[in-house]
Scaffold this motif. Structure first.
Motif, PDB file in Angstrom:
ATOM      1  N   SER A   1       4.961   4.009   3.312  1.00 32.13           N
ATOM      2  CA  SER A   1       6.421   3.999   3.227  1.00 32.13           C
ATOM      3  C   SER A   1       7.074   4.765   4.362  1.00 32.13           C
ATOM      4  CB  SER A   1       6.864   4.603   1.889  1.00 32.13           C
ATOM      5  OG  SER A   1       6.381   3.849   0.805  1.00 32.13           O
ATOM      6  N   ALA A   2       6.311   5.707   4.947  1.00 33.47           N
ATOM      7  CA  ALA A   2       6.860   6.506   6.049  1.00 33.47           C
ATOM      8  C   ALA A   2       7.201   5.649   7.264  1.00 33.47           C
ATOM      9  CB  ALA A   2       5.873   7.605   6.433  1.00 33.47           C
ATOM     10  N   VAL A   3       6.584   4.476   7.345  1.00 37.30           N
ATOM     11  CA  VAL A   3       6.843   3.573   8.471  1.00 37.30           C
ATOM     12  C   VAL A   3       8.202   2.891   8.335  1.00 37.30           C
ATOM     13  CG1 VAL A   3       5.977   1.539   9.708  1.00 37.30           C
ATOM     14  CG2 VAL A   3       4.373   3.158   8.666  1.00 37.30           C
ATOM     15  N   ALA A   4       8.665   2.710   7.104  1.00 37.77           N
ATOM     16  CA  ALA A   4       9.806   1.825   6.825  1.00 37.77           C
ATOM     17  C   ALA A   4      11.085   2.227   7.544  1.00 37.77           C
ATOM     18  CB  ALA A   4      10.041   1.756   5.311  1.00 37.77           C
ATOM     19  N   LEU A   5      11.534   3.462   7.354  1.00 26.65           N
ATOM     20  CA  LEU A   5      12.855   3.846   7.851  1.00 26.65           C
ATOM     21  C   LEU A   5      12.933   3.908   9.380  1.00 26.65           C
ATOM     22  CD1 LEU A   5      13.957   6.486   5.190  1.00 26.65           C
ATOM     23  CD2 LEU A   5      14.576   4.065   5.370  1.00 26.65           C
ATOM     24  N   PRO A   6      11.987   4.582  10.092  1.00 25.15           N
ATOM     25  CA  PRO A   6      12.073   4.570  11.557  1.00 25.15           C
ATOM     26  C   PRO A   6      12.029   3.163  12.144  1.00 25.15           C
ATOM     27  CG  PRO A   6      10.518   6.240  10.813  1.00 25.15           C
ATOM     28  CD  PRO A   6      10.865   5.413   9.602  1.00 25.15           C
ATOM     29  N   LEU A   7      11.136   2.332  11.615  1.00 22.88           N
ATOM     30  CA  LEU A   7      11.013   0.966  12.130  1.00 22.88           C
ATOM     31  C   LEU A   7      12.285   0.165  11.853  1.00 22.88           C
ATOM     32  CD1 LEU A   7       8.934  -0.844  13.538  1.00 22.88           C
ATOM     33  CD2 LEU A   7       8.193  -1.628  11.286  1.00 22.88           C
ATOM     34  N   ALA A   8      12.858   0.348  10.661  1.00 24.15           N
ATOM     35  CA  ALA A   8      14.084  -0.370  10.302  1.00 24.15           C
ATOM     36  C   ALA A   8      15.252   0.048  11.186  1.00 24.15           C
ATOM     37  CB  ALA A   8      14.422  -0.117   8.840  1.00 24.15           C
TER      38      ALA A   8
END
Length: 303
Positions: free
Chosen positions: A197-204
């Protein structure tokens, strides 16, 4: 307060703009990143946060009622605007959803910075409650104005398919069911979900920045500005009134204020493309509302 909570979010969006300008990212990368975020990482984040939440969090009926009433009220007002000002059929569906559809990526990022883990859980559950309603409104309006040649049964089928297959809705429903059937995740699953889930926000946020373009804003300035007024001024004002009517306060009130002040979702462009509406207006509305949302969100944080 404003600098500490908004700067990290908008800095990543700006970084996404710069990466695209410096040609370190391209359209192929951004489309892949969007798909990974929309279909995998953000649904995992929602499932993790909702599934691990206490069932007490599901009792905030006032927040859910306020969000539902405000969204429906703005939907009605924007439809009246479409009829009175004779917005072309090709633009009507895009304009409509731009007035009330929200960017959950930015919402979760701000809730994390401002309200912490508890705030994210409240926001994620609110998303689970309101996303199905918003999708029905969006798809129904798009199908009505952009697919008038279709039979009513076909339009209804399109709306149902879009709602049933939405990965965010499935993640929210799955999280709600899990939270009510079990208490928490085993440590190894919790750690795996936390890491993914840590990938979600920076990538978004990087993808949002990379997709922003000002060329379409110039061509659709008036309509994108009007939709942004609906989204960033009328919806927050109406939403605040309903929050007061239903007696929402404390942390939950802050979650509601963030929700109402968010810019238009980037999914507006995707849905407009799928259902034959104006994608250029969608891009303009997304860009306009994203830039102006700095002010609406700043006001919320100051209040």
């Amino acid at each position: 307060m404003v600098l500490n909570n908004l700067f990290p979010v908008f800095a990543l969006i700006l970084f996404g703009v710069l990466l695209k300008r410096w040609r370190l990212t391209n359209d192929v990368f951004l489309k892949t990143a969007d798909k990974l975020t929309y279909y995998i990482f953000f649904p995992l984040l929602l499932f993790w946060k909702i599934g691990g939440a206490s069932t007490v969090l599901f009792s905030n009926a006032g927040l859910y009622k306020a969000a539902l009433c405000a969204v429906v009220a703005v939907y009605v007002l924007s439809t009246i605007f479409i009829i009175l000002f004779k917005v072309p059929d090709f633009q009507a569906g895009t304009f409509s959803q731009s007035c009330y559809r929200f960017n959950g990526y930015i919402g979760v990022a701000i809730a994390l910075n401002w309200l912490g883990d508890e705030g994210i859980k409240h926001f994620a559950i609110l998303m689970g409650m309101i996303i199905p309603v918003i999708n029905v409104l969006c798809v129904s309006t798009l199908a009505w104005f952009s697919g008038k040649h279709l039979l009513p049964a076909k339009r209804l089928a399109q709306a149902a398919k879009a709602v049933i297959s939405n990965p965010l809705i499935l993640a929210c429903i799955g999280g709600i069911l899990y939270a009510n059937l079990w208490q928490g995740f085993p440590p190894f699953i919790d750690n795996a979900l936390k890491l993914s889930s840590a990938v979600a926000l920076p990538l978004a946020l990087l993808s949002i920045g990379g997709a922003l373009t000002l060329t379409t804003v110039r061509d659709h300035f008036k309509m994108s500005l009007v939709s942004s007024i609906f989204k960033l001024m009328i919806l927050p004002a109406v939403g605040y009134l309903f929050l007061m009517v239903f007696g929402v306060s404390g942390l939950v009130l802050k979650v509601g204020l963030i929700f109402f002040a968010l810019p238009t979702s980037s999914a507006v462009h995707i849905l407009s493309s799928q259902l034959n509406s104006d994608t250029d207006l969608a891009a303009a509305s997304i860009a306009m509302s994203t830039m102006l949302s700095f002010f609406s969100l700043s006001i919320v944080l100051l209040l």
